[in-house]
Design a protein around this motif. Structure first.
Motif, mmCIF file in Angstrom:
data_model
loop_
_atom_site.group_PDB
_atom_site.id
_atom_site.type_symbol
_atom_site.label_atom_id
_atom_site.label_comp_id
_atom_site.label_asym_id
_atom_site.label_seq_id
_atom_site.Cartn_x
_atom_site.Cartn_y
_atom_site.Cartn_z
ATOM 1 N N TYR A 24 -14.619 -71.519 39.785
ATOM 2 C CA TYR A 24 -13.344 -72.107 40.204
ATOM 3 C C TYR A 24 -13.555 -73.034 41.396
ATOM 4 O O TYR A 24 -13.043 -74.157 41.421
ATOM 5 N N ALA A 25 -14.304 -72.567 42.379
ATOM 6 C CA ALA A 25 -14.514 -73.352 43.596
ATOM 7 C C ALA A 25 -15.266 -74.646 43.305
ATOM 8 O O ALA A 25 -14.998 -75.685 43.924
ATOM 9 N N LEU A 72 -12.700 -77.043 42.053
ATOM 10 C CA LEU A 72 -11.699 -77.361 43.068
ATOM 11 C C LEU A 72 -12.260 -78.255 44.172
ATOM 12 O O LEU A 72 -11.563 -79.134 44.686
ATOM 13 N N HIS A 77 -2.992 -82.971 41.569
ATOM 14 C CA HIS A 77 -3.445 -81.602 41.341
ATOM 15 C C HIS A 77 -4.621 -81.582 40.373
ATOM 16 O O HIS A 77 -4.620 -82.260 39.347
ATOM 17 N N VAL A 78 -5.629 -80.805 40.686
ATOM 18 C CA VAL A 78 -6.815 -80.713 39.846
ATOM 19 C C VAL A 78 -6.563 -79.699 38.741
ATOM 20 O O VAL A 78 -6.194 -78.553 39.009
ATOM 21 N N ILE A 91 -7.670 -77.048 36.348
ATOM 22 C CA ILE A 91 -8.796 -76.116 36.295
ATOM 23 C C ILE A 91 -8.624 -75.220 35.082
ATOM 24 O O ILE A 91 -7.541 -74.657 34.870
ATOM 25 N N ALA A 134 -9.420 -79.749 48.965
ATOM 26 C CA ALA A 134 -8.997 -80.211 47.647
ATOM 27 C C ALA A 134 -8.106 -81.438 47.724
ATOM 28 O O ALA A 134 -7.628 -81.935 46.701
ATOM 29 N N GLN A 155 -5.082 -81.663 49.144
ATOM 30 C CA GLN A 155 -3.693 -81.315 48.866
ATOM 31 C C GLN A 155 -2.813 -81.332 50.114
ATOM 32 O O GLN A 155 -1.631 -81.011 50.031
ATOM 33 N N HIS A 203 -2.800 -68.982 38.380
ATOM 34 C CA HIS A 203 -4.024 -69.673 38.005
ATOM 35 C C HIS A 203 -4.383 -69.572 36.515
ATOM 36 O O HIS A 203 -5.318 -70.237 36.069
#
Length: 257
Positions: free
Chosen positions: A32-33, A36, A131-132, A134, A201, A203, A248
């Motif tokens: 995930y990281a 992101l 927004h990414v 994922i 990120a 944001q 998520h």
């Protein structure tokens, strides 16, 4: 008065279990990281396996040591992980501890839906900070990090430490208002703790965006803090895990492609 009787006994073995859980959760967080924050990983001077191993070991040790400190400070005031304690030390669980697993899951889902709804209001991130997207499977793995590492470092330790400090000024007696204050302060700290990742990120923008990130995450923190106080750390972990699954996994799957 605490929600449950004071807890006495060793804490190191239980803290070691929390450290192991934190290390595994950090390993699960990595896919995930990397999506992101791709630039941070690309710019790192070390090979990816070394970066992952370093993060896993450091977080595991941190959860072990700070988890032990949180248990040591909070257990005398009924702030504990009673189900894990009973399992680790092979002891019968204190009948005074009650479980509300369904409530923990429900509160986690409700808090996540409320956060998702409120996040649609007010200022939005600029187009340059979109927004990414994922994949859901990465979000599912990342949910273990929130339910373990963040609950150990951002719930167990700060609430226990604040109660310990407040009680020392009251002849070592913790009053209900102290727990409420500690839960709210820890929740705000939890919200502030999300700002570095949001910045990485891309944001963050206006002060209103920053305030929204802090307050929305603090809402989840208050729910988890209340569960920690009333039912134990495990309930807070479950609620946080369920909230992250909604945010998520479930919402990305049901949202627009």
């Amino acid at each position: 008065m605490p929600a449950h009787p004071p807890v006495s006994g060793p804490h190191l073995k239980l803290a070691a279990l929390l450290g192991l859980a934190g290390a595994l959760a950090t390993l699960a967080l990595m896919p995930y990281a990397m999506v992101l924050m791709p630039q941070q990983f690309a710019a790192a001077p070390l090979p990816l396996p070394v970066i992952v191993l370093q993060a896993v070991v450091e977080t595991g040790v941190l959860c072990w040591l700070l988890g032990w400190l949180g248990l040591r400070l909070g257990a005398p005031y009924g702030l504990d992980a009673p189900w894990l304690r009973a399992w680790v030390y092979r002891r019968p669980r204190d009948p005074a501890w009650h479980s509300r697993w369904w409530l923990a899951g429900l509160l986690g889902v409700a808090a996540a839906l409320l956060v998702a709804g409120l996040s649609l209001l007010g200022p939005q991130a600029s187009a340059g900070h979109a927004h990414v997207a994922i994949p859901a499977w990465r979000g599912a793995l990342a949910s273990f990090y929130g339910g373990t590492v963040e609950e150990i470092l951002m719930r167990l330790l700060p609430i226990s430490a604040l109660i310990w400090l407040l009680a020392r000024g009251n002849r070592r007696v913790a009053r209900p208002w102290m727990f409420v204050l500690a839960i709210v302060l820890a929740a705000l700290l939890f919200g502030i703790g999300h700002l570095p990742a949001a910045h990485a990120a891309g944001q963050l923008g206006t002060p209103l965006l920053i305030a929204r990130i802090v307050l929305l995450n603090a809402m989840v923190g208050v729910a988890c803090g209340g569960l920690f106080w009333k039912y134990g750390l495990e309930h807070a972990m479950l609620a946080h895990f369920c909230a992250d699954l909604v945010l998520h996994v479930a919402l990305p799957l049901t949202g627009p492609a």
